[in-house]
Every structure is written in C-alpha cells, then in structure tokens.
Design an enzyme around this catalytic site. Structure first.
Site, PDB file in Angstrom:
ATOM      1  N   PRO A 188      32.676  55.591  13.975  1.00 37.97           N
ATOM      2  CA  PRO A 188      32.888  54.565  14.999  1.00 37.97           C
ATOM      3  C   PRO A 188      32.909  55.176  16.395  1.00 37.97           C
ATOM      4  O   PRO A 188      33.408  56.283  16.576  1.00 37.97           O
ATOM      5  CB  PRO A 188      34.244  53.973  14.639  1.00 37.97           C
ATOM      6  CG  PRO A 188      34.864  54.858  13.638  1.00 37.97           C
ATOM      7  CD  PRO A 188      33.853  55.852  13.171  1.00 37.97           C
ATOM      8  N   HIS A 214      34.002  62.452  13.251  1.00 42.06           N
ATOM      9  CA  HIS A 214      34.651  61.209  12.790  1.00 42.06           C
ATOM     10  C   HIS A 214      34.619  60.086  13.821  1.00 42.06           C
ATOM     11  O   HIS A 214      35.060  58.985  13.535  1.00 42.06           O
ATOM     12  CB  HIS A 214      36.092  61.491  12.362  1.00 42.06           C
ATOM     13  CG  HIS A 214      37.112  61.440  13.471  1.00 42.06           C
ATOM     14  ND1 HIS A 214      36.975  62.124  14.659  1.00 42.06           N
ATOM     15  CD2 HIS A 214      38.289  60.773  13.564  1.00 42.06           C
ATOM     16  CE1 HIS A 214      38.028  61.891  15.425  1.00 42.06           C
ATOM     17  NE2 HIS A 214      38.842  61.076  14.795  1.00 42.06           N
TER      18      HIS A 214
END
Lengths: 141, 480
Positions: free
Chosen positions: B377, B403
């Site tokens: 994200p 991440h």
C-alpha cells in the site's frame, strides 16, 4: 485541562520522541506522565475521579520510568481513566510507590485522540545535570 | 562523519562490515531514495541489527526503510535457528500487522456515486482507533484460546467469511506452534473486546479501483482486472500484540544478559532461538499473529456485509473474495537455500513483506506458478501496488520485499507542513473520500509524509526482487 510545556516532541520518523525535564526525579516522573496523557489528548475532567495505587520495581531509573509510563497507559486503556495528577509516596532509582488520579470515562466516550501502543526502550535515557533531570523516550504510536 | 556506503550496482548499496557487525548491511534504494537516507538514523539501525548473533548474509534495508525503534522499519534479518537469536524488537509491538486485499465483481464505472454512503456504512461497522471495541460480541476466554491457536479458522467457524478465504492467507491464517498459555492475563484482557477493530495511526480500510495491469497472467490468477473495485485492510493484533511484545522485551532483556549477548540498543534485546526464552517468545508471537489473522478475517466479513447492505446486492453479485493476506511485522522459521546451503532461518520482517517466488509448496494452486502476492500500500492519496515474489527474492533477500511507501516526515513535521490545509477537502478534490475516527491522524498521514511509493516499488522491480501485477488508486478510505 492538563498543563503543557513540561515536555517537547522531537522528530522521530515513524513514532513520537519525547523530551521531558524536571527539577528532581519525582518531578521528572510526574512531568513524563503529564506529557503522555497530554499527547493522548486534551480532555476536561468530568469530576468522576478515580485514584489508583501503583507500585513498581526496576533495575534502574530509566527502566523504572519506562515501566511507570507503560503501567499508566495500560491502566488508562483497561479502566478507561485519563490520569492528570501523580503523587509519590516513594521514588528512588529502582522502585516507586505512587498514586495516579484521573477521570473515569464510559468506554463509548473515551476521549483519546492519539493511541500510544507502547513506551519503547529505543534511545531511552535519563540525564542528570546541575539544572535538573532530563528524560528522553520514544512512544510507538 | 558521513557513513561509508558503497554502491554495489543499480539500486543496491552496501554498508561494509566493521566493528561489531557480523554481516554487512545491504540497502535497496534508487539514487533519489539514497539521498533521503544518507543521514537517516535507519542506517545506524541496519548496523545495529547486523550485530545480532546468527545473522546470515546481510542486515537488509528495503527501499521504504525509515527510522523505527530497534530494527528500522523496512528491515529484514535472517538468523540461523541453531546459532542465532530471535528479537521481539525485530517484529515490533503490532505483531502481524499486515495487509489483506479483497477483490469484488464491482466495477468503478457503475459505482461512482455510491462511495460516500458505502464508506459511512463501513465506518459504522468496523470500530477504529483507541478504545474501539465491540465490533462483534465480546469474546470469552474459551474464544480467545481458540483464536490464539487457530487464527482465521476461528473466524470462519464463527461465520466470519468462508473456508475458501483461508486458502488465500499466508500460512492459511494460522501459525503453528502457538501457545496461548504463555500469553499474559493482561494481553488477553486487552484482546477480549478488540476482535474486529481497526488500529489507529496508519491503519486503514481502503476501497480502490484497479487502474493498471502489468501482468495479465498474474492478474487473472488473482481474479482482478482494470476498473475492478478492490479493498485493502491494514491492521494487526491490536492491544494483545502490543502487550505480548512489551512482556517479552522484559524477558529478552534478561536473556540477553544471561546468554552474554551484547546489544547496541535495548530495543534489540533477544534470546537464542534454542533457549527457553526464545522458544517462549516464538510461541507467544505466533499466538498473537493468529489473533491478527483472525482480526483481519472478521473485518473482511464486516466489510462484506457493509457492501451488501449499502449497495443492496447479493453476495454472488458482490463476489467478495480474499486475494491474499500478508504479515509485515513477523518472525518466521523458514527454510532457505542461501548461497547454496539449505538451512532453516528465523526471518525477521519488520515492516517488510514476504515475497516468495513460484513453486513454493505452500502457495495455493492459483499462485503456485506465479509466486506469492506482495501487497504494497502507498499513501491514501496516491496509489498502491500488487506485486508478486520472485526466485531472485528467494536467492537474495530470504524471500522479502518492502511493505509500503515508508515515512519521510515525522508526524509532527507532517502536521506542521499541512497546518493550513483542509486535508479532507484536498483528498476529495483528488477523488478520495475519507472518514477518520480521529481527524488529526489525517494530517499525519497525508501523501507528503511518505516517500513516492512508485519509486519504492520500482526500485525492487528493477532489481528483480518483485514483479508488478497491478496499480490500485484509492477512492474511499476509513482511517483509525
């Protein structure tokens, strides 16, 4: 309303660094607690006051400060109390006996604006100089 | 004095092994990202992590690396299971903080005017932030024991989602070897009312549309196509995980001394993996991870019902299905063939995502030939990426990738920079409708607080650690 300006925030990219000063160890521990609850959010006491005794032991004053703040945060979340007054019966480098006084809020109306996950050990330090004590700690938010 | 950082080749940098480092540091960063990093404290943290006993290969920094506590965020360290240690600071307080991606049959063009009521329904269904509780009925001790042992399976057995969802979660949503009896009463108490709740800070639920597809075969395997509405859930183990980490740092501080392990930062306290303290932490961490897997499964189900209610459609019309669910704060015992030697390692991923390549036996059939989905994200105003792991990741990073975008500004710097901005209006102007439990969080989480996620993802894409599958753009966001 909690008093302000007993602490300052330092930039820490992912979390929140805090520097607190106090004339003596008791004031340092009191001001550190005030800083934590001030960061959690300004709130108005509703008069529904609660007193909780806290007794802790640690290897040194840095770990004791961390445990003191972690204990207050745990009690705050679990009992829905926002503390604003902290009195000490006893405080030395390795142990403390204190009383935290705060306001109880119903769980559905707990006015915390900033969740503190934990008081970390990263860069945790207490320094003593002629002008008093300075503590530095990082909160995981 | 500026730290010595040598460029190995495009996007790869190395901090030479000096002093008490047991391995060199290796950082994945473009030239631009390295300019940001040069004087960042996260590089000191890479050096600190490199001093852990049993660390193998490198102390890694992914392109989203930034200053955390103990480990850097975006740090990866693999320690040998016989000679190495496990560190709660290498996992973090929010154990198994992770991301779930859900696909739907819905198409953006048919949904344009429906976002506000939909986000409002989700906001009402999934409590978020501090003190959030009672998303579902309060758990009893028997429930929580089962959750800590079985993870997402408990949620499915209690009608939060379907058995098929489990096929699309890392480790089927349950880490084996969990021991609920090691979890403190305090941690249990903190977990009892928080199942199905969203964490605060950077945690979110995001409704996005698929804007680009880069790999048709992988996208087909994930059942996503351009214009599709998808949902991301970012949350973890809530107060239960925070308490377990807090409890075990005390244990590992003592263990570090007991076993004569010198640590450069108390937050890196650790215990040998073969010691009782190390084994206990591993079992407690696994139980906490199971709580997080269950939490995301329950939230998945609450969002599905919110969609059905808000859009007045049937479950089959909605076509809600978990694409993948990953942990990005975790330590896992994994077998890796590193430099021709096959051994088991404890791979700490602190703000890092597993990126296993094709043919890994535990991947579901859909993904066996393409590799594990990697969910990255970005920030709520720009974009996110769906990628897949590669064999190169297996060979070079113990199957790990970044991440997220990675913070570039501290929270107070972000607030200062955005002091005169109406963040909700700004985001709405760019087509993103946001609801937040705590409005000040939005200022801290604005896009300018983060690195450019596209640059971060491309850094690993260009090195062959991940392959890009799809780009997602946000449309509606719920923040804790």
């Amino acid at each position: 309303m909690l008093q302000k300006r007993v602490y300052k925030i330092f930039n820490q990219t992912s979390d929140l660094g805090v520097i607190v000063k106090g004339q003596c160890l008791v004031e340092l521990f009191q001001n550190s607690a005030v800083a934590v609850f001030n960061i959690m959010g300004d709130f108005v006491s509703s008069g529904n006051l609660v007193k909780l005794p806290i007794s802790l032991q640690a290897e040194n004053n840095e770990l004791l400060l961390r445990d003191w703040l972690a204990e207050l945060i745990f009690l705050s979340y679990e009992k829905h109390i926002l503390f604003n007054t902290f009195t000490f019966k006893h405080l030395n480098l390795q142990s403390l006996e204190a009383e935290a006084i705060g306001t109880f809020f119903p769980p559905d109306n707990f006015p915390v604006k900033k969740e503190i996950k934990a008081v970390t050990y990263h860069q945790l330090q207490i320094r003593h100089s002629k002008s008093g004590y300075t503590a530095r700690f990082v909160l995981d938010v | 004095m500026e730290r010595v950082i040598n460029k190995v080749n495009q996007n790869i940098w190395e901090i030479p092994q000096t002093g008490k480092m047991r391995v060199p540091g290796r950082i994945f960063a473009s030239e631009d990202l390295m300019q940001i990093l040069r004087n960042d404290a996260s590089l000191d943290q890479i050096v600190n992590v490199a001093q852990l006993p049993g660390i193998t290969g490198f102390s890694f920094g992914m392109p989203d690396i930034h200053w955390g506590y103990g480990f850097p965020i975006g740090g990866v360290a693999a320690t040998d299971i016989e000679t190495g240690v496990i560190s709660p600071g290498g996992v973090g307080y929010d154990i198994n903080c992770g991301v779930r991606l859900i696909r739907t049959n819905l198409h953006f063009d048919e949904m344009k005017n429906k976002i506000k009521p939909l986000i409002a329904t989700i906001f009402g269904a999934v409590p978020s932030g501090i003190g959030s509780h009672n998303a579902i009925k309060k758990l009893n001790l028997s429930d929580i024991q089962k959750i800590l042992m079985t993870g997402a399976q408990w949620a499915v057995e209690n009608r939060f989602g379907t058995e098929n969802d489990l096929n699309f979660i890392e480790d089927r949503g349950c880490l084996q070897g969990a021991d609920p009896d090691i979890i403190s009463k305090r941690a249990i108490e903190r977990g009892l009312s928080q199942m199905g709740t969203l964490g605060s800070g950077n945690h979110f639920i995001e409704i996005s549309k698929v804007a680009d597809i880069y790999d048709d075969i992988a996208a087909q395997a994930m059942d996503i196509s351009i214009g599709n509405i998808v949902i991301q859930i970012h949350t973890g183990s809530r107060g239960l995980g925070y308490q377990v980490c807090d409890d075990f740092i005390k244990v590992t501080l003592q263990a570090s001394r007991k076993y004569g392990i010198e640590i450069p930062d108390r937050q890196l306290s650790c215990a040998p993996l073969t010691s009782p303290e190390g084994k206990d932490y591993l079992a407690a961490m696994r139980a906490s991870a199971n709580f997080a897997f269950s939490n995301r499964q329950v939230i998945h189900s609450l969002i599905e019902h919110a969609f059905i209610q808000s859009l007045n459609i049937s479950p089959s019309e909605l076509g809600f299905r978990c694409v993948w669910d990953i942990a990005h704060n975790i330590a896992k015992i994994e077998e890796h063939d590193y430099k021709g030697i096959k051994r088991k390692y404890c791979v700490h991923r602190k703000g890092a995502t597993r990126a296993f390549g094709p043919d890994y036996p535990e991947l579901p059939l859909n993904y066996k030939s393409i590799g594990q989905p990697v969910l990255i994200p970005g920030d709520m105003g720009t974009e996110s990426y769906v990628c897949i792991g590669t064999k190169k990741a297996m060979a070079e990073t113990f199957g790990s990738s970044c991440h997220g975008a990675g913070r570039i500004l501290s929270r107070s710097q972000a607030k200062k920079k955005g002091a005169n901005i109406n963040h909700f209006k700004e985001l709405e102007k760019s087509g993103v409708f946001v609801m937040a439990e705590e409005k000040s969080t939005i200022a801290e989480e604005m896009p300018f607080a983060y690195k450019d996620v596209t640059q971060v993802v491309n850094t690993l894409y260009e090195t062959g650690i991940i392959r890009k599958v799809a780009r997602l753009v946000p449309w509606g966001v719920v923040k804790g």
